[in-house]
Design a protein around this motif. Sequence first.
Motif, PDB file in Angstrom:
ATOM      1  N   TYR A 180     -83.806  62.605  81.471  1.00  0.00           N
ATOM      2  CA  TYR A 180     -82.549  62.773  82.201  1.00  0.00           C
ATOM      3  C   TYR A 180     -81.326  62.787  81.289  1.00  0.00           C
ATOM      4  O   TYR A 180     -80.413  63.567  81.470  1.00  0.00           O
ATOM      5  N   TYR A 181     -81.292  61.922  80.301  1.00  0.00           N
ATOM      6  CA  TYR A 181     -80.115  61.820  79.437  1.00  0.00           C
ATOM      7  C   TYR A 181     -80.125  62.811  78.274  1.00  0.00           C
ATOM      8  O   TYR A 181     -79.112  63.020  77.635  1.00  0.00           O
ATOM      9  N   SER A 182     -81.266  63.430  78.012  1.00  0.00           N
ATOM     10  CA  SER A 182     -81.351  64.321  76.854  1.00  0.00           C
ATOM     11  C   SER A 182     -81.399  65.810  77.217  1.00  0.00           C
ATOM     12  O   SER A 182     -81.186  66.646  76.345  1.00  0.00           O
ATOM     13  N   GLU A 183     -81.688  66.149  78.466  1.00  0.00           N
ATOM     14  CA  GLU A 183     -81.793  67.547  78.858  1.00  0.00           C
ATOM     15  C   GLU A 183     -80.762  67.908  79.908  1.00  0.00           C
ATOM     16  O   GLU A 183     -80.280  67.047  80.645  1.00  0.00           O
ATOM     17  N   ARG A 184     -80.420  69.193  79.967  1.00  0.00           N
ATOM     18  CA  ARG A 184     -79.466  69.680  80.963  1.00  0.00           C
ATOM     19  C   ARG A 184     -80.090  69.644  82.350  1.00  0.00           C
ATOM     20  O   ARG A 184     -81.308  69.811  82.505  1.00  0.00           O
ATOM     21  N   LEU A 185     -79.252  69.438  83.361  1.00  0.00           N
ATOM     22  CA  LEU A 185     -79.728  69.390  84.739  1.00  0.00           C
ATOM     23  C   LEU A 185     -80.440  70.667  85.137  1.00  0.00           C
ATOM     24  O   LEU A 185     -81.488  70.633  85.794  1.00  0.00           O
ATOM     25  N   ILE A 186     -79.904  71.812  84.742  1.00  0.00           N
ATOM     26  CA  ILE A 186     -80.513  73.078  85.115  1.00  0.00           C
ATOM     27  C   ILE A 186     -81.916  73.209  84.527  1.00  0.00           C
ATOM     28  O   ILE A 186     -82.831  73.724  85.182  1.00  0.00           O
ATOM     29  N   ASP A 187     -82.122  72.721  83.313  1.00  0.00           N
ATOM     30  CA  ASP A 187     -83.450  72.778  82.700  1.00  0.00           C
ATOM     31  C   ASP A 187     -84.426  71.850  83.408  1.00  0.00           C
ATOM     32  O   ASP A 187     -85.589  72.210  83.645  1.00  0.00           O
ATOM     33  N   LEU A 188     -83.965  70.653  83.747  1.00  0.00           N
ATOM     34  CA  LEU A 188     -84.821  69.728  84.496  1.00  0.00           C
ATOM     35  C   LEU A 188     -85.177  70.310  85.862  1.00  0.00           C
ATOM     36  O   LEU A 188     -86.333  70.222  86.295  1.00  0.00           O
ATOM     37  N   ALA A 189     -84.191  70.914  86.527  1.00  0.00           N
ATOM     38  CA  ALA A 189     -84.425  71.498  87.849  1.00  0.00           C
ATOM     39  C   ALA A 189     -85.462  72.609  87.783  1.00  0.00           C
ATOM     40  O   ALA A 189     -86.360  72.675  88.636  1.00  0.00           O
ATOM     41  N   ARG A 190     -85.363  73.453  86.783  1.00  0.00           N
ATOM     42  CA  ARG A 190     -86.346  74.541  86.634  1.00  0.00           C
ATOM     43  C   ARG A 190     -87.742  73.983  86.393  1.00  0.00           C
ATOM     44  O   ARG A 190     -88.715  74.463  86.962  1.00  0.00           O
ATOM     45  N   GLN A 191     -87.834  72.973  85.533  1.00  0.00           N
ATOM     46  CA  GLN A 191     -89.139  72.402  85.206  1.00  0.00           C
ATOM     47  C   GLN A 191     -89.769  71.678  86.394  1.00  0.00           C
ATOM     48  O   GLN A 191     -90.986  71.662  86.541  1.00  0.00           O
ATOM     49  N   LEU A 192     -88.930  71.088  87.250  1.00  0.00           N
ATOM     50  CA  LEU A 192     -89.447  70.342  88.398  1.00  0.00           C
ATOM     51  C   LEU A 192     -89.442  71.161  89.692  1.00  0.00           C
ATOM     52  O   LEU A 192     -89.900  70.678  90.724  1.00  0.00           O
ATOM     53  N   GLY A 193     -88.916  72.381  89.639  1.00  0.00           N
ATOM     54  CA  GLY A 193     -88.951  73.266  90.794  1.00  0.00           C
ATOM     55  C   GLY A 193     -88.024  72.861  91.925  1.00  0.00           C
ATOM     56  O   GLY A 193     -88.415  72.869  93.094  1.00  0.00           O
ATOM     57  N   CYS A 194     -86.789  72.493  91.578  1.00  0.00           N
ATOM     58  CA  CYS A 194     -85.824  72.097  92.603  1.00  0.00           C
ATOM     59  C   CYS A 194     -84.416  72.422  92.113  1.00  0.00           C
ATOM     60  O   CYS A 194     -84.245  73.017  91.059  1.00  0.00           O
ATOM     61  N   SER A 195     -83.412  72.024  92.872  1.00  0.00           N
ATOM     62  CA  SER A 195     -82.020  72.311  92.507  1.00  0.00           C
ATOM     63  C   SER A 195     -81.440  71.208  91.611  1.00  0.00           C
ATOM     64  O   SER A 195     -81.984  70.101  91.530  1.00  0.00           O
ATOM     65  N   ARG A 196     -80.304  71.534  90.984  1.00  0.00           N
ATOM     66  CA  ARG A 196     -79.609  70.530  90.173  1.00  0.00           C
ATOM     67  C   ARG A 196     -79.141  69.353  91.030  1.00  0.00           C
ATOM     68  O   ARG A 196     -79.193  68.205  90.600  1.00  0.00           O
ATOM     69  N   SER A 197     -78.684  69.645  92.242  1.00  0.00           N
ATOM     70  CA  SER A 197     -78.216  68.553  93.105  1.00  0.00           C
ATOM     71  C   SER A 197     -79.373  67.645  93.514  1.00  0.00           C
ATOM     72  O   SER A 197     -79.191  66.441  93.653  1.00  0.00           O
ATOM     73  N   THR A 198     -80.562  68.218  93.670  1.00  0.00           N
ATOM     74  CA  THR A 198     -81.737  67.398  93.979  1.00  0.00           C
ATOM     75  C   THR A 198     -82.054  66.475  92.812  1.00  0.00           C
ATOM     76  O   THR A 198     -82.360  65.292  93.010  1.00  0.00           O
ATOM     77  N   ILE A 199     -81.949  67.006  91.593  1.00  0.00           N
ATOM     78  CA  ILE A 199     -82.181  66.188  90.394  1.00  0.00           C
ATOM     79  C   ILE A 199     -81.184  65.037  90.346  1.00  0.00           C
ATOM     80  O   ILE A 199     -81.546  63.875  90.150  1.00  0.00           O
ATOM     81  N   THR A 200     -79.902  65.353  90.537  1.00  0.00           N
ATOM     82  CA  THR A 200     -78.855  64.329  90.482  1.00  0.00           C
ATOM     83  C   THR A 200     -79.068  63.264  91.541  1.00  0.00           C
ATOM     84  O   THR A 200     -78.983  62.060  91.261  1.00  0.00           O
ATOM     85  N   HIS A 201     -79.357  63.689  92.762  1.00  0.00           N
ATOM     86  CA  HIS A 201     -79.549  62.743  93.859  1.00  0.00           C
ATOM     87  C   HIS A 201     -80.738  61.818  93.579  1.00  0.00           C
ATOM     88  O   HIS A 201     -80.635  60.595  93.728  1.00  0.00           O
ATOM     89  N   HIS A 202     -81.841  62.390  93.155  1.00  0.00           N
ATOM     90  CA  HIS A 202     -83.025  61.561  92.904  1.00  0.00           C
ATOM     91  C   HIS A 202     -82.815  60.651  91.691  1.00  0.00           C
ATOM     92  O   HIS A 202     -83.255  59.497  91.702  1.00  0.00           O
ATOM     93  N   ALA A 203     -82.133  61.169  90.674  1.00  0.00           N
ATOM     94  CA  ALA A 203     -81.852  60.333  89.496  1.00  0.00           C
ATOM     95  C   ALA A 203     -81.044  59.104  89.894  1.00  0.00           C
ATOM     96  O   ALA A 203     -81.314  57.993  89.432  1.00  0.00           O
ATOM     97  N   ARG A 204     -80.069  59.293  90.760  1.00  0.00           N
ATOM     98  CA  ARG A 204     -79.265  58.150  91.220  1.00  0.00           C
ATOM     99  C   ARG A 204     -80.120  57.145  91.982  1.00  0.00           C
ATOM    100  O   ARG A 204     -79.922  55.942  91.860  1.00  0.00           O
ATOM    101  N   ARG A 205     -81.068  57.655  92.759  1.00  0.00           N
ATOM    102  CA  ARG A 205     -81.980  56.738  93.480  1.00  0.00           C
ATOM    103  C   ARG A 205     -82.829  55.931  92.500  1.00  0.00           C
ATOM    104  O   ARG A 205     -83.238  54.811  92.796  1.00  0.00           O
ATOM    105  N   LEU A 206     -83.092  56.541  91.322  1.00  0.00           N
ATOM    106  CA  LEU A 206     -83.866  55.845  90.287  1.00  0.00           C
ATOM    107  C   LEU A 206     -82.985  54.965  89.401  1.00  0.00           C
ATOM    108  O   LEU A 206     -83.468  54.317  88.484  1.00  0.00           O
ATOM    109  N   GLY A 207     -81.666  54.964  89.651  1.00  0.00           N
ATOM    110  CA  GLY A 207     -80.748  54.151  88.862  1.00  0.00           C
ATOM    111  C   GLY A 207     -80.226  54.852  87.620  1.00  0.00           C
ATOM    112  O   GLY A 207     -79.680  54.199  86.730  1.00  0.00           O
TER     113      GLY A 207
END
Length: 70
Positions: free
Chosen positions: A24-51
């Motif tokens: 999360y802290y080393s990669e761009r949101l768009i890259d994480l979203a592509r790798q996990l098959g979801c949107s950037r906002s989904t990544i951000t929302h779930h990351a916040r749930r994980l602290g």
Amino acid sequence: MTNDKEVHYKRWTVEDDNFLMERYYSERLIDLARQLGCSRSTITHHARRLGLWKGDRKSTRLNSSHAKSS
């Protein structure tokens, strides 16, 4: 009136959580979203749930410069 759009939700696995926590802290949101098959906002929302929180770069800079001048 009906909504023809289908809503798809990301089902998060333990592996997905671990992947996100490791990168999360080393990669761009768009890259994480592509790798996990979801949107950037989904990544951000779930990351916040994980602290995880990247924060606002501008406010981080302001807080850092303020702390140095004190």
